[in-house]
Motif scaffolding. Structure first.
Motif, PDB file in Angstrom:
ATOM      1  N   LEU A  63      41.866  72.862  41.228  1.00  0.00           N
ATOM      2  CA  LEU A  63      40.998  73.522  40.960  1.00  0.00           C
ATOM      3  C   LEU A  63      39.462  72.870  41.214  1.00  0.00           C
ATOM      4  O   LEU A  63      38.557  73.313  41.686  1.00  0.00           O
ATOM      5  CB  LEU A  63      40.965  74.114  39.591  1.00  0.00           C
ATOM      6  CG  LEU A  63      39.620  74.808  38.942  1.00  0.00           C
ATOM      7  CD1 LEU A  63      39.471  75.949  39.680  1.00  0.00           C
ATOM      8  CD2 LEU A  63      39.950  75.073  37.493  1.00  0.00           C
ATOM      9  N   THR A  64      39.546  71.369  40.695  1.00  0.00           N
ATOM     10  CA  THR A  64      38.193  70.760  40.810  1.00  0.00           C
ATOM     11  C   THR A  64      37.640  70.782  42.374  1.00  0.00           C
ATOM     12  O   THR A  64      36.673  71.097  42.621  1.00  0.00           O
ATOM     13  CB  THR A  64      38.746  69.160  40.528  1.00  0.00           C
ATOM     14  OG1 THR A  64      39.232  69.165  39.584  1.00  0.00           O
ATOM     15  CG2 THR A  64      37.244  68.519  40.199  1.00  0.00           C
ATOM     16  N   PHE A  68      34.322  72.216  43.831  1.00  0.00           N
ATOM     17  CA  PHE A  68      33.657  71.215  44.476  1.00  0.00           C
ATOM     18  C   PHE A  68      33.007  71.969  45.727  1.00  0.00           C
ATOM     19  O   PHE A  68      31.921  71.840  46.161  1.00  0.00           O
ATOM     20  CB  PHE A  68      34.682  69.948  45.033  1.00  0.00           C
ATOM     21  CG  PHE A  68      33.918  69.030  45.717  1.00  0.00           C
ATOM     22  CD1 PHE A  68      33.393  67.759  45.154  1.00  0.00           C
ATOM     23  CD2 PHE A  68      34.065  69.044  47.006  1.00  0.00           C
ATOM     24  CE1 PHE A  68      32.943  66.910  45.992  1.00  0.00           C
ATOM     25  CE2 PHE A  68      33.478  68.282  47.917  1.00  0.00           C
ATOM     26  CZ  PHE A  68      32.931  66.800  47.277  1.00  0.00           C
ATOM     27  N   LYS A 155      40.709  77.120  29.359  1.00  0.00           N
ATOM     28  CA  LYS A 155      40.604  75.611  29.421  1.00  0.00           C
ATOM     29  C   LYS A 155      40.011  75.208  30.690  1.00  0.00           C
ATOM     30  O   LYS A 155      39.135  74.045  30.667  1.00  0.00           O
ATOM     31  CB  LYS A 155      41.978  74.929  28.988  1.00  0.00           C
ATOM     32  CG  LYS A 155      42.283  75.216  27.717  1.00  0.00           C
ATOM     33  CD  LYS A 155      43.700  74.390  27.411  1.00  0.00           C
ATOM     34  CE  LYS A 155      44.842  75.027  27.853  1.00  0.00           C
ATOM     35  NZ  LYS A 155      46.063  74.486  27.607  1.00  0.00           N
ATOM     36  N   ASN A 156      40.300  75.667  31.770  1.00  0.00           N
ATOM     37  CA  ASN A 156      39.916  75.336  32.840  1.00  0.00           C
ATOM     38  C   ASN A 156      38.259  75.375  33.266  1.00  0.00           C
ATOM     39  O   ASN A 156      37.594  74.868  34.070  1.00  0.00           O
ATOM     40  CB  ASN A 156      40.422  75.985  33.942  1.00  0.00           C
ATOM     41  CG  ASN A 156      41.762  75.547  34.555  1.00  0.00           C
ATOM     42  OD1 ASN A 156      42.089  74.495  34.207  1.00  0.00           O
ATOM     43  ND2 ASN A 156      42.658  76.357  35.130  1.00  0.00           N
ATOM     44  N   THR A 158      36.116  74.382  31.585  1.00  0.00           N
ATOM     45  CA  THR A 158      35.356  73.041  31.239  1.00  0.00           C
ATOM     46  C   THR A 158      35.095  72.455  32.405  1.00  0.00           C
ATOM     47  O   THR A 158      34.247  71.713  32.642  1.00  0.00           O
ATOM     48  CB  THR A 158      36.063  72.142  30.273  1.00  0.00           C
ATOM     49  OG1 THR A 158      37.398  72.191  30.846  1.00  0.00           O
ATOM     50  CG2 THR A 158      36.194  72.680  28.898  1.00  0.00           C
ATOM     51  N   ILE A 159      35.975  72.599  33.530  1.00  0.00           N
ATOM     52  CA  ILE A 159      35.729  71.834  34.919  1.00  0.00           C
ATOM     53  C   ILE A 159      34.330  72.447  35.478  1.00  0.00           C
ATOM     54  O   ILE A 159      33.743  71.377  36.233  1.00  0.00           O
ATOM     55  CB  ILE A 159      36.980  71.985  35.679  1.00  0.00           C
ATOM     56  CG1 ILE A 159      38.068  71.534  35.242  1.00  0.00           C
ATOM     57  CG2 ILE A 159      36.727  71.519  37.179  1.00  0.00           C
ATOM     58  CD1 ILE A 159      39.484  71.862  35.917  1.00  0.00           C
ATOM     59  N   SER A 161      31.663  72.426  34.246  1.00  0.00           N
ATOM     60  CA  SER A 161      30.762  71.523  33.633  1.00  0.00           C
ATOM     61  C   SER A 161      30.326  70.191  34.568  1.00  0.00           C
ATOM     62  O   SER A 161      29.419  69.663  34.567  1.00  0.00           O
ATOM     63  CB  SER A 161      31.021  70.828  32.285  1.00  0.00           C
ATOM     64  OG  SER A 161      32.085  70.145  32.427  1.00  0.00           O
ATOM     65  N   GLY A 162      31.305  70.082  35.305  1.00  0.00           N
ATOM     66  CA  GLY A 162      31.238  68.865  36.338  1.00  0.00           C
ATOM     67  C   GLY A 162      30.241  69.549  37.479  1.00  0.00           C
ATOM     68  O   GLY A 162      29.766  68.839  38.287  1.00  0.00           O
ATOM     69  N   PHE A 163      30.089  70.729  37.454  1.00  0.00           N
ATOM     70  CA  PHE A 163      29.421  71.095  38.640  1.00  0.00           C
ATOM     71  C   PHE A 163      28.214  72.110  38.047  1.00  0.00           C
ATOM     72  O   PHE A 163      27.985  73.256  38.404  1.00  0.00           O
ATOM     73  CB  PHE A 163      30.212  71.970  39.468  1.00  0.00           C
ATOM     74  CG  PHE A 163      31.276  71.361  40.007  1.00  0.00           C
ATOM     75  CD1 PHE A 163      31.134  70.317  41.112  1.00  0.00           C
ATOM     76  CD2 PHE A 163      32.447  71.228  39.493  1.00  0.00           C
ATOM     77  CE1 PHE A 163      32.225  69.660  41.729  1.00  0.00           C
ATOM     78  CE2 PHE A 163      33.675  70.857  39.955  1.00  0.00           C
ATOM     79  CZ  PHE A 163      33.485  69.938  40.767  1.00  0.00           C
ATOM     80  N   GLY A 169      32.100  72.020  28.050  1.00  0.00           N
ATOM     81  CA  GLY A 169      32.174  70.632  28.517  1.00  0.00           C
ATOM     82  C   GLY A 169      31.021  69.917  28.730  1.00  0.00           C
ATOM     83  O   GLY A 169      31.004  68.779  28.955  1.00  0.00           O
TER      84      GLY A 169
END
Lengths: 215, 297
Positions: A63-64, A68, A155-156, A158-159, A161-163, A169
């Motif tokens: 998913l990341t 991305f 839960k996913n 949160t990922i 937040s990396g983007f 997150g």
């Protein structure tokens, strides 16, 4: 407790972000996933191939990487400009739909053959058989795994937040800017997720007890 | 199974199906074509953006990243299995003072998103408690806690799914608890659980990509790095495509192995009493997230 109360504004905004991402992508993935499941069981071989290609590709991509792509690569295509929130929703929807599709399909497998045969004997077409006879029964069988997928989706989020989408997150970066204890701030986030997930699990149990079919 | 939903097509149906097939193909081709055309228009197919593949140093860089991904996966997989076995044993214990804490641990780590766990390990421990931990271990331990908890549930479900008669018969023969578990229940349970365990390992592999967010130099991190290099023409799209192919390849290899194992098992002389008809639908016994990217990525 101070960390939570002093930064209630941040946490509140983050919870809204998480729930927003979750609700939009959950609805999107349920619709798209069911459509693709329809392709995967359709009488047309080419369409079945497209369905399984989609599922294979998306299920085996992190998913990341999907997020991305939408965060960094998509803007280079200079298509319509979307906010990061919308892009994250699209990514989460596309990814989760592959899993939803597999669950719907395995649910269709649990419906007794006789049901579809009877429908066909009555002269139902493929779409009618699927939509009025098989899917309604399949849905009841797949409630628990489907809830699991949606919990995973929650839960996913949160990922994202990396983007650059603001949700639970991403709280930690604000906290560290404001000079609060990051550890405690993160533990509060963990606690909030436990609080968000538990009602879903309870809902799952209730739905299963109410709709579960003994076969 | 799909043939149940419709009859063997007659002449009219064959014609209609063919039309649907052609229309569907055209739609998909149009979509793919549109994307390719946009790539082309945006100059993403210009040779300059693909030059980077030919540089030996970048190839080494990518190999290193691949190794970083695979080593994190391998260590995390072993640790998760151990963690899962330990806590499954704890949850199955008859002593409440063992099973209650084990249940709490498992339920907690299953409810918390993996990324938050990794953040707690990486930022939380260092800034909150002053314990420095490097990115590799933050990723690996996070994966262990999360996937270990999921696997603990898988193990427990597997053992509970062995028909009750097996356990009763073993006790009736005068066996004690430990031999009942190790000689009777576990061998049968393992057999029915193996496909689920292997698909959970695919989740572990995919989740290593989260290391990118805490700057662990795995595949996705290097993709971001290469994609932002100006002297290469910032080839973010080409790099993302290549990395996607690598990930899909790795996962397909793992999936292939699990298919193989599944087939070997179902061909065995006795497929085990606990074998569910459709592993994806054993949900009542299966815990959340099992096997379906229950993990974060």
């Amino acid at each position: 407790m101070n960390v939570l109360l002093d930064n209630a504004d941040v946490y509140w905004r983050a919870i809204l972000g998480t729930v927003g991402l979750f609700v939009v992508s959950a609805i999107g993935s349920l619709i798209l996933g069911t459509l693709i499941a329809g392709l995967r069981v359709s009488p047309v071989p080419v369409l079945r191939t497209f369905g399984s290609l989609y599922v294979t590709l998306l299920r085996n991509t992190p998913l990341t990487l999907v997020l991305f792509f939408f965060a960094f690569a998509y803007p280079r295509l200079e298509l319509v400009e979307f906010s990061f929130f919308t892009l994250a929703c699209i990514g989460l929807t596309l990814y989760t739909a592959a899993f939803v599709c597999e669950i719907v399909r395995s649910g269709i497998n649990t419906v007794p053959v006789g049901q579809a045969e009877a429908a066909r004997a009555l002269g139902f077409t493929f779409t009618q058989t699927l939509g009025q006879i098989v899917l309604p029964q399949a849905v009841r069988a797949v409630v628990p795994p489907m809830t699991n997928i949606q919990i995973a989706l929650l839960k996913n989020t949160t990922i994202a937040s990396g983007f650059a989408v603001f949700q639970l997150g991403s709280v930690y970066s604000v906290l560290s800017e404001r000079g609060y204890n990051v550890m405690i701030g993160l533990l509060w986030i963990a606690a909030i997720f436990v609080v968000l997930v538990v009602p879903l699990t309870l809902l799952q149990r209730r739905l299963d007890a109410k709709w579960g079919v003994a076969r | 199974m799909s043939s149940v939903l419709y009859d063997v097509p007659g002449p009219a149906a064959i014609r209609r199906n063919r039309t649907f097939g052609v229309v569907g193909t055209l739609i998909v081709l149009a979509l793919v074509g549109f994307v390719v055309w946009r790539f082309y228009e945006a100059g993403q197919f210009s040779p300059r953006l693909w030059e980077w593949i030919t540089y030996v140093r970048i190839q080494y860089l990518l190999l290193g990243a691949l190794w970083a991904t695979i080593s994190a996966f391998a260590v995390a997989a072993v640790l998760s299995l151990a963690f899962g076995a330990f806590f499954a044993a704890g949850r199955l214990s008859d002593h409440r003072w063992v099973s209650v804490p084990a249940t709490t641990v498992v339920e907690f780590f299953r409810a918390v998103p993996l990324l938050v766990l990794i953040f707690i390990l990486y930022f939380g421990l260092s800034r909150g408690l002053g314990i420095e931990i490097d990115a590799f271990w933050a990723v690996v331990l996070g994966l262990m806690l999360y996937n270990g908890s999921v696997l603990a549930e898988v193990f427990r479900a597997g053992v509970n799914a062995v028909p009750r008669g097996q356990r009763e018969a073993a006790y009736a023969l005068g066996m004690r608890k430990t031999p009942v578990m190790t000689n009777v229940l576990l061998p049968q349970a393992l057999r029915s659980m193996l496909p689920t365990i292997l698909s959970q390992l695919v989740v572990v592999l995919k989740d290593t990509a989260l290391g990118f967010i805490i700057l662990y130099p795995e595949l996705l991190y290097q993709a971001r790095f290469l994609g932002s290099q100006n002297q290469l023409g910032s080839p973010i799209l080409p790099v993302a495509l290549v990395i996607a192919v690598i990930y899909i390849g790795l996962c397909l290899i793992l999936t292939g192995i699990s298919r193989l194992v599944e087939r070997r098992l179902s061909q065995g002389p006795r497929s085990g009493g606990a074998k569910p008809a459709d592993p994806e639908l054993t949900a009542p016994q299966m815990p959340s997230g099992v096997g379906y990217g229950g993990g974060a990525a």
